[in-house]
Motif scaffolding. Structure first.
Motif, mmCIF file in Angstrom:
data_model
loop_
_atom_site.group_PDB
_atom_site.id
_atom_site.type_symbol
_atom_site.label_atom_id
_atom_site.label_comp_id
_atom_site.label_asym_id
_atom_site.label_seq_id
_atom_site.Cartn_x
_atom_site.Cartn_y
_atom_site.Cartn_z
ATOM 1 N N PRO A 25 0.813 -1.217 0.000
ATOM 2 C CA PRO A 25 0.000 0.000 0.000
ATOM 3 C C PRO A 25 0.848 1.269 0.000
ATOM 4 N N VAL A 26 0.425 2.265 -0.780
ATOM 5 C CA VAL A 26 1.125 3.545 -0.882
ATOM 6 C C VAL A 26 0.071 4.645 -1.022
ATOM 7 N N ASN A 27 0.241 5.738 -0.263
ATOM 8 C CA ASN A 27 -0.788 6.780 -0.252
ATOM 9 C C ASN A 27 -0.269 8.197 -0.462
ATOM 10 N N GLY A 28 1.033 8.371 -0.682
ATOM 11 C CA GLY A 28 1.576 9.718 -0.819
ATOM 12 C C GLY A 28 1.300 10.352 -2.166
ATOM 13 N N ALA A 54 5.711 1.728 -9.733
ATOM 14 C CA ALA A 54 4.665 2.683 -10.125
ATOM 15 C C ALA A 54 5.133 4.126 -9.914
ATOM 16 N N ASP A 55 4.313 4.947 -9.238
ATOM 17 C CA ASP A 55 4.676 6.354 -9.060
ATOM 18 C C ASP A 55 5.247 6.668 -7.688
ATOM 19 N N LEU A 56 5.571 5.643 -6.910
ATOM 20 C CA LEU A 56 6.359 5.906 -5.708
ATOM 21 C C LEU A 56 7.783 6.261 -6.124
ATOM 22 N N ILE A 57 8.329 5.482 -7.050
ATOM 23 C CA ILE A 57 9.673 5.730 -7.580
ATOM 24 C C ILE A 57 9.562 5.624 -9.099
ATOM 25 N N PRO A 58 9.172 6.700 -9.772
ATOM 26 C CA PRO A 58 8.900 6.614 -11.211
ATOM 27 C C PRO A 58 10.136 6.360 -12.068
ATOM 28 N N THR A 59 11.303 6.882 -11.662
ATOM 29 C CA THR A 59 12.547 6.648 -12.397
ATOM 30 C C THR A 59 13.662 6.391 -11.391
ATOM 31 N N HIS A 60 14.790 5.892 -11.883
ATOM 32 C CA HIS A 60 15.916 5.630 -10.983
ATOM 33 C C HIS A 60 16.480 6.932 -10.424
ATOM 34 N N VAL A 61 16.240 8.052 -11.099
ATOM 35 C CA VAL A 61 16.729 9.339 -10.624
ATOM 36 C C VAL A 61 15.968 9.788 -9.370
ATOM 37 N N HIS A 62 14.811 9.206 -9.104
ATOM 38 C CA HIS A 62 13.988 9.585 -7.955
ATOM 39 C C HIS A 62 14.343 8.824 -6.673
ATOM 40 N N LEU A 63 15.430 8.083 -6.661
ATOM 41 C CA LEU A 63 15.766 7.314 -5.449
ATOM 42 C C LEU A 63 16.079 8.185 -4.226
ATOM 43 N N PRO A 102 3.234 14.856 -0.109
ATOM 44 C CA PRO A 102 4.671 14.614 -0.274
ATOM 45 C C PRO A 102 5.380 14.124 0.982
ATOM 46 N N VAL A 103 4.940 14.555 2.157
ATOM 47 C CA VAL A 103 5.578 14.066 3.377
ATOM 48 C C VAL A 103 5.303 12.576 3.559
ATOM 49 N N THR A 104 4.097 12.153 3.206
ATOM 50 C CA THR A 104 3.773 10.728 3.243
ATOM 51 C C THR A 104 4.646 9.961 2.256
ATOM 52 N N THR A 105 4.857 10.531 1.070
ATOM 53 C CA THR A 105 5.737 9.897 0.091
ATOM 54 C C THR A 105 7.139 9.716 0.657
ATOM 55 N N LEU A 106 7.651 10.736 1.341
ATOM 56 C CA LEU A 106 8.979 10.620 1.960
ATOM 57 C C LEU A 106 9.048 9.432 2.908
#
Length: 293
Positions: free
Chosen positions: A194-197, A218-227, A239-243
């Protein structure tokens, strides 16, 4: 470019390229300045970066099911929309990718939606020559989380543009719609995180077997540059939830050697992750086929 595949446990996995498109680089990296992300991403004259719509086909040899995770943006767009997003099907589209692997839309038994933004579910339907809206996968059960369906049906003003009526209405009215909760297990070896950010009720399918695990990022980590943890999309609702979610799942990825299957990375299909001095970065870059080797 040849599409890749691999087998882990009772599953054969196939990469599905549903087309390419472009999105604003600033929106894709939020508060991160272009002087940083621009070192790793090429942009066009409108500041847009090249993006994939890479889906995952999962063939279960235990149940005989054929799961498709997401299905790209589809073709239900006018010229203005296509120009804004620079939709490109010159190499592959959803149907040609399936055909290359030896499958037809009628073979798909289940569609797992990570979420219902247009670039993830638009391929569910199409307009026929008479202008009628048709389902691309007539035999498929649709799986979407309860939170995401509620969000897509009653979106806030900020997210509304991503939920298009001709995508959402046919899904919510489909007679084979299956509404699932968080941590849903589709069968042994295939569950969802589950992911909600990014949006409420996103789910990340995870396939496990042979002491390996592949997570559809999916869109938690859309590309390797987003690590890196602060590199969060401006599109994220929370965005804080995503973090918090990124740190949790990336820690698990390092500890358990998860392979992250990247839906939107134009160049990298899959990566593993390492953590050094508290910072996450790419360990290995590989394709499904290279995992077999």
């Amino acid at each position: 470019m040849k599409l890749s595949q691999t087998t882990i446990g009772p599953f054969t996995l196939y990469s599905i390229e549903a087309g390419r498109f472009r999105l604003d680089g600033g929106a894709m990296f939020g508060v991160v300045p272009k002087t940083l992300w621009g070192r790793q991403m090429d942009v066009d004259d409108k500041n847009r970066i090249h993006m994939a719509m890479r889906c995952l086909l999962i063939e279960s040899h235990n149940t005989g099911k054929l799961y498709l995770v997401d299905n790209g943006s589809g073709t239900k767009f006018d010229e203005k929309f296509e120009n804004i997003y620079q939709l490109d099907y010159s190499d592959y589209d959803l149907l040609s990718s399936l055909e290359e692997h030896g499958f037809s839309p009628e073979d798909i038994t289940d569609i797992i939606f990570s979420h219902l933004h247009f670039d993830h579910c638009g391929g569910t339907t199409y307009y026929d020559d008479d202008g009628n809206l048709r389902h691309t996968f007539p035999n498929a059960t649709y799986h979407v989380t309860e939170k995401q369906l509620e969000t897509a049906t009653n979106p806030n003003a900020r997210e509304k543009a991503s939920f298009l009526a001709d995508n959402i209405d046919p899904i919510k009215n489909w007679d084979k719609l299956n509404i699932v909760g968080p941590n849903h297990q589709y069968e042994e070896g295939l569950d969802a995180l589950p992911v909600n950010g990014h949006t409420l009720g996103q789910q990340l399918p995870r396939i496990t077997g042979d002491e390996k695990a592949i997570v559809f990022a999916a869109d938690l980590i859309p590309t390797h540059v987003h690590l890196p943890l602060p590199w969060v999309m401006g599109y994220d609702m929370y965005p804080v939830t995503t973090l918090e979610e990124k740190e949790n799942y990336l820690d698990q990825a390092v500890e358990n050697n998860w392979h992250l299957f990247l839906e939107h990375d134009a160049d990298q299909e899959m990566v593993t992750v390492k953590k050094e001095k508290g910072k996450f970065s790419v360990d290995q870059k590989l394709t499904l086929s290279q995992l077999t080797n």
